[in-house]
Design an enzyme around this catalytic site. Sequence first.
Site, mmCIF file in Angstrom:
data_model
loop_
_atom_site.group_PDB
_atom_site.id
_atom_site.type_symbol
_atom_site.label_atom_id
_atom_site.label_comp_id
_atom_site.label_asym_id
_atom_site.label_seq_id
_atom_site.Cartn_x
_atom_site.Cartn_y
_atom_site.Cartn_z
ATOM 1 N N HIS A 1 1.708 1.257 -13.233
ATOM 2 C CA HIS A 1 2.543 0.096 -13.565
ATOM 3 C C HIS A 1 4.005 0.488 -13.424
ATOM 4 O O HIS A 1 4.400 1.565 -13.921
ATOM 5 C CB HIS A 1 2.246 -0.401 -14.983
ATOM 6 C CG HIS A 1 3.017 -1.616 -15.367
ATOM 7 N ND1 HIS A 1 2.742 -2.862 -14.845
ATOM 8 C CD2 HIS A 1 4.079 -1.773 -16.193
ATOM 9 C CE1 HIS A 1 3.607 -3.731 -15.330
ATOM 10 N NE2 HIS A 1 4.421 -3.114 -16.153
ATOM 11 N N ASN B 1 -4.603 2.830 -13.466
ATOM 12 C CA ASN B 1 -3.651 1.860 -12.931
ATOM 13 C C ASN B 1 -2.235 2.425 -12.974
ATOM 14 O O ASN B 1 -1.883 3.165 -13.889
ATOM 15 C CB ASN B 1 -3.705 0.572 -13.755
ATOM 16 C CG ASN B 1 -2.716 -0.471 -13.276
ATOM 17 O OD1 ASN B 1 -2.735 -0.875 -12.119
ATOM 18 N ND2 ASN B 1 -1.824 -0.899 -14.158
ATOM 19 N N ASP C 1 -2.639 -3.749 -19.077
ATOM 20 C CA ASP C 1 -1.619 -2.699 -19.278
ATOM 21 C C ASP C 1 -1.682 -2.090 -20.679
ATOM 22 O O ASP C 1 -0.707 -1.485 -21.148
ATOM 23 C CB ASP C 1 -0.211 -3.257 -19.024
ATOM 24 C CG ASP C 1 -0.047 -3.673 -17.582
ATOM 25 O OD1 ASP C 1 0.767 -4.578 -17.317
ATOM 26 O OD2 ASP C 1 -0.750 -3.121 -16.722
ATOM 27 N N GLU D 1 6.422 6.429 -9.210
ATOM 28 C CA GLU D 1 5.053 6.015 -8.890
ATOM 29 C C GLU D 1 4.373 6.947 -7.912
ATOM 30 O O GLU D 1 3.215 7.379 -8.122
ATOM 31 C CB GLU D 1 5.058 4.605 -8.308
ATOM 32 C CG GLU D 1 5.529 3.547 -9.278
ATOM 33 C CD GLU D 1 5.503 2.190 -8.664
ATOM 34 O OE1 GLU D 1 4.484 1.831 -8.056
ATOM 35 O OE2 GLU D 1 6.490 1.448 -8.824
ATOM 36 N N MET E 1 -3.692 -6.815 -7.864
ATOM 37 C CA MET E 1 -3.101 -7.875 -8.662
ATOM 38 C C MET E 1 -4.113 -8.778 -9.361
ATOM 39 O O MET E 1 -3.763 -9.854 -9.829
ATOM 40 C CB MET E 1 -2.170 -8.727 -7.793
ATOM 41 C CG MET E 1 -0.961 -7.975 -7.327
ATOM 42 S SD MET E 1 -0.008 -7.371 -8.757
ATOM 43 C CE MET E 1 1.038 -6.184 -7.949
ATOM 44 N N GLY F 1 0.765 -1.233 0.000
ATOM 45 C CA GLY F 1 0.000 0.000 0.000
ATOM 46 C C GLY F 1 0.797 1.285 0.000
ATOM 47 O O GLY F 1 0.294 2.334 0.417
ATOM 48 N N ASN G 1 1.664 3.043 -2.590
ATOM 49 C CA ASN G 1 0.994 3.956 -3.530
ATOM 50 C C ASN G 1 -0.304 4.500 -2.933
ATOM 51 O O ASN G 1 -0.636 5.679 -3.132
ATOM 52 C CB ASN G 1 0.719 3.246 -4.856
ATOM 53 C CG ASN G 1 1.920 3.291 -5.782
ATOM 54 O OD1 ASN G 1 2.208 4.325 -6.388
ATOM 55 N ND2 ASN G 1 2.630 2.194 -5.861
ATOM 56 N N ILE H 1 -6.766 -9.224 -12.509
ATOM 57 C CA ILE H 1 -7.134 -8.652 -13.805
ATOM 58 C C ILE H 1 -8.634 -8.328 -13.788
ATOM 59 O O ILE H 1 -9.451 -9.196 -13.465
ATOM 60 C CB ILE H 1 -6.811 -9.629 -14.947
ATOM 61 C CG1 ILE H 1 -5.325 -10.007 -14.920
ATOM 62 C CG2 ILE H 1 -7.199 -9.032 -16.298
ATOM 63 C CD1 ILE H 1 -4.380 -8.859 -15.087
HETATM 64 N N1 LIG Z 1 -8.295 -5.210 -17.274
HETATM 65 C C1 LIG Z 1 -7.187 -4.871 -16.590
HETATM 66 N N2 LIG Z 1 -7.027 -5.293 -15.324
HETATM 67 C C2 LIG Z 1 -5.906 -4.936 -14.640
HETATM 68 C C3 LIG Z 1 -4.913 -4.159 -15.256
HETATM 69 C C4 LIG Z 1 -5.135 -3.718 -16.601
HETATM 70 O O1 LIG Z 1 -4.295 -2.988 -17.185
HETATM 71 N N3 LIG Z 1 -6.268 -4.097 -17.228
HETATM 72 N N4 LIG Z 1 -3.738 -3.848 -14.563
HETATM 73 C C5 LIG Z 1 -3.453 -4.760 -13.488
HETATM 74 C C6 LIG Z 1 -2.253 -4.402 -12.702
HETATM 75 N N5 LIG Z 1 -1.157 -5.080 -13.351
HETATM 76 C C7 LIG Z 1 -0.238 -4.311 -14.003
HETATM 77 O O2 LIG Z 1 -0.251 -3.069 -13.930
HETATM 78 C C8 LIG Z 1 -1.058 -6.499 -13.350
HETATM 79 C C9 LIG Z 1 -1.540 -7.195 -12.257
HETATM 80 C C10 LIG Z 1 -1.449 -8.582 -12.241
HETATM 81 C C11 LIG Z 1 -0.892 -9.257 -13.332
HETATM 82 C C12 LIG Z 1 -0.823 -10.748 -13.311
HETATM 83 O O3 LIG Z 1 -0.252 -11.378 -14.201
HETATM 84 N N6 LIG Z 1 -1.446 -11.326 -12.280
HETATM 85 C C13 LIG Z 1 -1.410 -12.803 -12.099
HETATM 86 C C14 LIG Z 1 -1.855 -13.185 -10.700
HETATM 87 C C15 LIG Z 1 -0.936 -12.485 -9.678
HETATM 88 C C16 LIG Z 1 -1.385 -12.803 -8.252
HETATM 89 O O4 LIG Z 1 -2.581 -13.136 -8.075
HETATM 90 O O5 LIG Z 1 -0.534 -12.676 -7.344
HETATM 91 C C17 LIG Z 1 -2.363 -13.442 -13.094
HETATM 92 O O6 LIG Z 1 -3.402 -12.790 -13.430
HETATM 93 O O7 LIG Z 1 -2.065 -14.590 -13.451
HETATM 94 C C18 LIG Z 1 -0.407 -8.552 -14.416
HETATM 95 C C19 LIG Z 1 -0.486 -7.158 -14.428
HETATM 96 C C20 LIG Z 1 -4.635 -4.912 -12.565
HETATM 97 N N7 LIG Z 1 -5.761 -5.343 -13.349
HETATM 98 N N1 LIG Z 2 1.329 -4.579 -12.694
HETATM 99 C C1 LIG Z 2 0.919 -3.986 -11.466
HETATM 100 C C2 LIG Z 2 2.102 -3.782 -10.548
HETATM 101 O O1 LIG Z 2 3.113 -4.449 -10.691
HETATM 102 N N2 LIG Z 2 1.933 -2.838 -9.631
HETATM 103 C C3 LIG Z 2 3.019 -2.527 -8.735
HETATM 104 O O2 LIG Z 2 2.863 -3.227 -7.504
HETATM 105 C C4 LIG Z 2 3.514 -2.447 -6.494
HETATM 106 C C5 LIG Z 2 2.517 -2.276 -5.368
HETATM 107 O O3 LIG Z 2 3.175 -1.652 -4.297
HETATM 108 P P1 LIG Z 2 2.291 -0.926 -3.149
HETATM 109 O O4 LIG Z 2 1.258 -1.935 -2.698
HETATM 110 O O5 LIG Z 2 3.311 -0.583 -2.110
HETATM 111 O O6 LIG Z 2 1.656 0.296 -3.783
HETATM 112 C C6 LIG Z 2 3.869 -1.077 -7.120
HETATM 113 O O7 LIG Z 2 5.238 -1.036 -7.478
HETATM 114 C C7 LIG Z 2 3.007 -1.060 -8.364
HETATM 115 O O8 LIG Z 2 3.550 -0.290 -9.419
#
Ligand SMILES: Nc1nc2c(c(=O)[nH]1)N[C@@H](CN(C=O)c1ccc(C(=O)N[C@@H](CCC(=O)O)C(=O)O)cc1)CN2
Ligand SMILES: NCC(=O)N[C@@H]1O[C@H](COP(=O)([O-])[O-])[C@@H](O)[C@H]1O
Length: 209
Positions: free
Chosen positions: A110, A108, A151, A181, A91, A12, A14, A93
Amino acid sequence: MLNIAVLVSGGGTNLQALIDAQHRGEISGGKITLVLSGKADAFALHRAEKAGIPTEVLLRKSFSAQEEYDRSLLEILSRYEIDLVVLAGFMTIISNHVVRHYENKIINVHPALIPSFCGEGFYGLKVHEAALEKGVKVTGATVHFVNEVCDGGPIILQKAVEVLPGDTPEILQRRVMEQAEWKLLPKAVSLFCEGRIKVADGRATIKED
Ligand SMILES: Nc1nc2c(c(=O)[nH]1)N[C@@H](CN(C=O)c1ccc(C(=O)N[C@@H](CCC(=O)O)C(=O)O)cc1)CN2
Ligand SMILES: NCC(=O)N[C@@H]1O[C@H](COP(=O)([O-])[O-])[C@@H](O)[C@H]1O
């Protein structure tokens, strides 16, 4: 005043940057009125409680069907009358069904310069591990609208960060957080709340103040 929901899954930091920016009066026209976590033990929940912000926990694995999860998520966002959803280390989708309900109203952050090191499988430290493995000299962070492509939504703000000799994924993650960030996300949220972000032809532009 727009109601902002911040969705989290981890530490948390961010979220904390958003809370601190709000306390400094830097998020005009918006208020964080909900923190929703995808993990029951997320430290981000403690940050929200300390700031007096209502919290909810919604675990994807608690639902057998995506439609049930989506319905619950949309019900919570509706109950809190949310105008802007911010994914801050969330995390899960977001499904196309939910994305369509909040078109260009989900932001979001990233930890890379999209389109580098992004998409499914790129999250948290994995992003920085990939950047170091590739040997890039510059990385950074991106704040973008969320669409159906992970993304792949319109880019709102980006900021470059140097990769230094000897960097580990943890050291690089911290530098990207501190230098990019934690600055970009509050700025993007403030711009949204001021109505200064316009999206056309899949690209976001910022209207001058
Ligand atoms: N529709 C969308 N949903 C989300 C986005 C997005 O751009 N479009 N961004 C993500 C955040 N993110 C990158 O910024 C991201 C988060 C998670 C994953 C990923 O591969 N997750 C794994 C599971 C990880 C876990 O549960 O610990 C998976 O789905 O297999 C990639 C990118 C948030 N949602
Ligand atoms: N693709 C999504 C992703 O990787 N997000 C990243 O997870 C971390 C969360 O930290 P936080 O919980 O301390 O904010 C941050 O670095 C954020 O950019």
